[in-house]
Write a protein that holds these residues in place. Structure first.
Motif, PDB file in Angstrom:
ATOM      1  N   UNK A  80      -6.537 -11.822  -0.695  1.00  0.00           N
ATOM      2  CA  UNK A  80      -7.276 -13.016  -1.128  1.00  0.00           C
ATOM      3  C   UNK A  80      -6.513 -14.293  -0.748  1.00  0.00           C
ATOM      4  N   UNK A  81      -5.200 -14.249  -0.947  1.00  0.00           N
ATOM      5  CA  UNK A  81      -4.359 -15.404  -0.563  1.00  0.00           C
ATOM      6  C   UNK A  81      -4.442 -15.653   0.942  1.00  0.00           C
ATOM      7  N   UNK A  82      -4.475 -14.576   1.680  1.00  0.00           N
ATOM      8  CA  UNK A  82      -4.551 -14.658   3.134  1.00  0.00           C
ATOM      9  C   UNK A  82      -5.852 -15.349   3.552  1.00  0.00           C
ATOM     10  N   UNK A  86     -12.417  -1.909  -0.268  1.00  0.00           N
ATOM     11  CA  UNK A  86     -13.243  -1.607  -1.429  1.00  0.00           C
ATOM     12  C   UNK A  86     -14.499  -2.466  -1.420  1.00  0.00           C
ATOM     13  N   UNK A  87     -15.468  -2.085  -2.297  1.00  0.00           N
ATOM     14  CA  UNK A  87     -16.719  -2.846  -2.403  1.00  0.00           C
ATOM     15  C   UNK A  87     -16.412  -4.291  -2.805  1.00  0.00           C
ATOM     16  N   UNK A  88     -15.440  -4.468  -3.729  1.00  0.00           N
ATOM     17  CA  UNK A  88     -15.099  -5.812  -4.192  1.00  0.00           C
ATOM     18  C   UNK A  88     -14.565  -6.652  -3.042  1.00  0.00           C
ATOM     19  N   UNK A  89     -13.735  -6.019  -2.200  1.00  0.00           N
ATOM     20  CA  UNK A  89     -13.189  -6.751  -1.051  1.00  0.00           C
ATOM     21  C   UNK A  89     -14.270  -7.054  -0.022  1.00  0.00           C
ATOM     22  N   UNK A 131       0.825  -1.205   0.000  1.00  0.00           N
ATOM     23  CA  UNK A 131       0.000   0.000   0.000  1.00  0.00           C
ATOM     24  C   UNK A 131       0.867   1.265   0.000  1.00  0.00           C
ATOM     25  N   UNK A 132       1.975   1.222   0.763  1.00  0.00           N
ATOM     26  CA  UNK A 132       2.844   2.402   0.835  1.00  0.00           C
ATOM     27  C   UNK A 132       3.493   2.712  -0.510  1.00  0.00           C
ATOM     28  N   UNK A 133       3.829   1.666  -1.263  1.00  0.00           N
ATOM     29  CA  UNK A 133       4.526   1.914  -2.539  1.00  0.00           C
ATOM     30  C   UNK A 133       3.559   1.939  -3.716  1.00  0.00           C
ATOM     31  N   UNK A 134       2.220   1.950  -3.413  1.00  0.00           N
ATOM     32  CA  UNK A 134       1.208   2.133  -4.449  1.00  0.00           C
ATOM     33  C   UNK A 134       0.862   0.889  -5.240  1.00  0.00           C
ATOM     34  N   UNK A 135       1.164  -0.301  -4.741  1.00  0.00           N
ATOM     35  CA  UNK A 135       0.829  -1.543  -5.450  1.00  0.00           C
ATOM     36  C   UNK A 135      -0.399  -2.170  -4.802  1.00  0.00           C
ATOM     37  N   UNK A 136      -1.552  -1.443  -4.979  1.00  0.00           N
ATOM     38  CA  UNK A 136      -2.784  -1.860  -4.305  1.00  0.00           C
ATOM     39  C   UNK A 136      -3.315  -3.182  -4.832  1.00  0.00           C
ATOM     40  N   UNK A 137      -3.137  -3.418  -6.137  1.00  0.00           N
ATOM     41  CA  UNK A 137      -3.632  -4.679  -6.708  1.00  0.00           C
ATOM     42  C   UNK A 137      -2.905  -5.872  -6.085  1.00  0.00           C
TER      43      UNK A 137
END
Length: 541
Positions: free
Chosen positions: A504-506, A524-527, A491-497
């Motif tokens: 999901x793996x977790x 997010x709504x998807x999460x 999240x800090x380095x902007x790799x949200x995907x």
């Protein structure tokens, strides 16, 4: 004659041989006397004794079972005792019969049978065999409170040849099997019955009671020894010195030593070492060094144990320099230090933060061909860690490896964890790789989790993912702290995907996200749909 035979058949088929407690009573019908010996229940003892009297009884006894098969049920405890008594002057034949009953017939002799055999073996001076069967008997009866081996031994002595040493052996037998309190109880019975116990057995009993911290019982044994005139030896007094040192009456040691000398025994090296060690443990260093000087006056040369006790006492009192001086005095006396004496000083120097002196002592160890143990390495590494000098600790480990000194993996594991906590994951990772390459050790999952977490905090995500892959190859699951660090880094380095994929793996791994992870992703709504589908409760920040 035909009438007589018919009467015999009638008596043999009737229940004229009552049984009580599995012990057949003697068959008293006189008509059995007309039968051959091997068919006559009254003659079972005679038949066995006749076989035993044969020169080669070891061959005939196994074959006897088939010859007297019909009479075996009539061989009860009473009959076993009668056979043993007939051979009380021939221990080898008595023993052969006892083993035949036990192993070939599969009958378990009772306590009385064992006690008769013990008397026979002891009176024949077959003491190792007697102790073997005595130990067996004690094991059989130790859990049966109604079986008193001592009482049965006393009763059996009225029927056969015996040697009073068997009662001494009984006390020793309990002690040999670790049944110290039973041995103490038997000791009192033996003495109260007027039998003797050797000073060697008394010493074993005193030692056992001392190990159980039963100081009062130790003094009871010593008082009994004085009362019945069992003369103590030097070993007795050394044990009692230990009792004094562990007892609350420590101030009476001097009086006891005087009594020891009155009995004609000079304190030896063991006595002095026991006292010096006890004085040092109690912080009474003045008295300890007084005894140390007395040893030389009495021509008792202090050894490594003496000096190690003194060094440890000084170190505990914070007098490290004096401890080192005592150490050098020991070397001047020609006494070679061992790993324990070095560790005592190293520990004191590390505690004082004097790491350079600790390292110098370790090099001195190596120079004197004393191999450092796992405790030595642990002391120095933990000393560096307390001082905040983790990189110095890493260099120390590398230096020891270069000197071919084996480093315990738990020491390296501690250092890796400390480096991770201090935000030095690359040094920790380098150390781990070196250990795996040189030692062939495989790191624990906790070590990898700590490294991944530390690398993630430093935004070294690629290195962290490599370690994560190694964990996955080992079929290990990441813990929630490690997922938290990785997701926070993404999240800090902007790799949200990538962060969402990791979430999901977790969930697939059945590791539930915490509030920090949810907050970092700004769910997010998807999460949210993914959470609902998987039945995960969202904890509000």
């Amino acid at each position: 004659m035909k009438k007589l035979v018919s009467k015999l058949r009638f008596f043999s088929s009737s229940s004229i041989v009552p049984r009580c407690n599995n012990t057949p009573k003697p068959v008293l019908n006189p008509l059995y006397n007309l039968l051959p010996q091997t068919q006559n229940p009254n003659k079972i003892v005679d038949v066995i004794c006749s076989t035993l009297n044969h020169r080669d009884h070891s061959v005939l006894l196994p074959n006897l079972r088939d010859e007297v098969k019909s009479l075996i049920p009539h061989l009860g405890y009473s009959e076993i005792s009668r056979v043993l008594l007939r051979f009380q002057s021939d221990a080898s034949r008595a023993l052969a019969f006892f083993k035949w009953v036990k192993f070939d017939l599969g009958k378990r002799p009772n306590v009385g049978n064992y006690c008769l055999l013990l008397h026979i073996l002891a009176s024949s001076k077959k003491f190792p065999l007697a102790m073997q069967f005595l130990s067996e008997l004690i094991e059989l009866t130790s859990k049966k409170e109604e079986e008193d081996v001592f009482s049965v031994l006393v009763s059996a002595s009225d029927e056969c040849n015996w040697d009073p040493v068997v009662f001494d052996m009984l006390v020793k037998g309990y002690l040999k099997l670790g049944l110290v309190e039973d041995g103490f109880s038997t000791f009192r019975k033996v003495i109260d019955s007027g039998f003797r116990v050797s000073v060697v057995t008394c010493n074993h009993l005193l030692n056992g009671l001392l190990k159980l911290d039963l100081m009062e019982d130790c003094w009871q044994v010593y008082n009994v020894m004085c009362r019945v005139r069992i003369h103590p030896n030097t070993y007795t007094f050394n044990i009692l010195t230990n009792v004094f040192c562990n007892d609350s009456n420590f101030r009476q040691v001097d009086d006891f030593l005087e009594k020891m000398e009155e009995e004609g025994f000079e304190p030896d090296l063991v006595t002095y070492n026991t006292l010096v060690s006890s004085y040092c443990r109690r912080g009474r260093l003045k008295e300890a060094f007084y005894l140390y000087k007395i040893m030389y006056r009495r021509r008792v040369v202090p050894d490594l144990v003496t000096y190690t006790s003194l060094i440890k006492g000084l170190c505990t009192d914070g007098r490290v320099r004096e401890a080192h001086q005592t150490f050098h005095r020991m070397l001047d006396r020609g006494i070679k230090p061992d790993c324990m004496s070095y560790n005592t000083l190293i520990y004191a120097y590390c505690k004082e933060g004097m790491m350079q002196q600790s390292k110098k002592l370790l090099h001195e160890m190596l120079g004197n061909s004393v191999v450092p143990d796992r405790f030595t390495c642990k002391l120095i590494v933990e000393g560096f860690a307390r001082e905040g000098r983790l990189l110095a600790a890493v260099n120390f480990i590398v230096e020891l490896r270069r000197l071919k000194v084996a480093i315990p993996f738990e020491v390296c594991d501690f250092l890796i964890e400390s480096l991770c906590q201090e935000g030095k994951p690359f040094a920790a990772k380098h150390l781990l790789e070196r250990i795996i390459e040189e030692e062939g050790h495989e790191a624990k999952p906790e070590t990898y989790n700590n490294l991944i977490e530390s690398l993630s905090r430093c935004d070294a995500i690629e290195e962290a993912l490599v370690l994560k892959g190694k964990l996955k190859n080992q079929n290990q699951v990441l813990d929630v702290k490690t997922y938290r660090a990785l997701i926070g880094c993404f999240c800090r380095i902007g790799r949200n995907c990538d962060a969402e994929s990791l979430m999901a793996e977790m969930l697939d791994s059945e590791v539930k996200p915490d509030s920090f992870i949810c907050g970092a992703l700004r769910v997010t709504i998807r999460l949210l749909k993914l959470f609902v589908k998987r039945g995960v409760d969202i904890i509000k920040r």
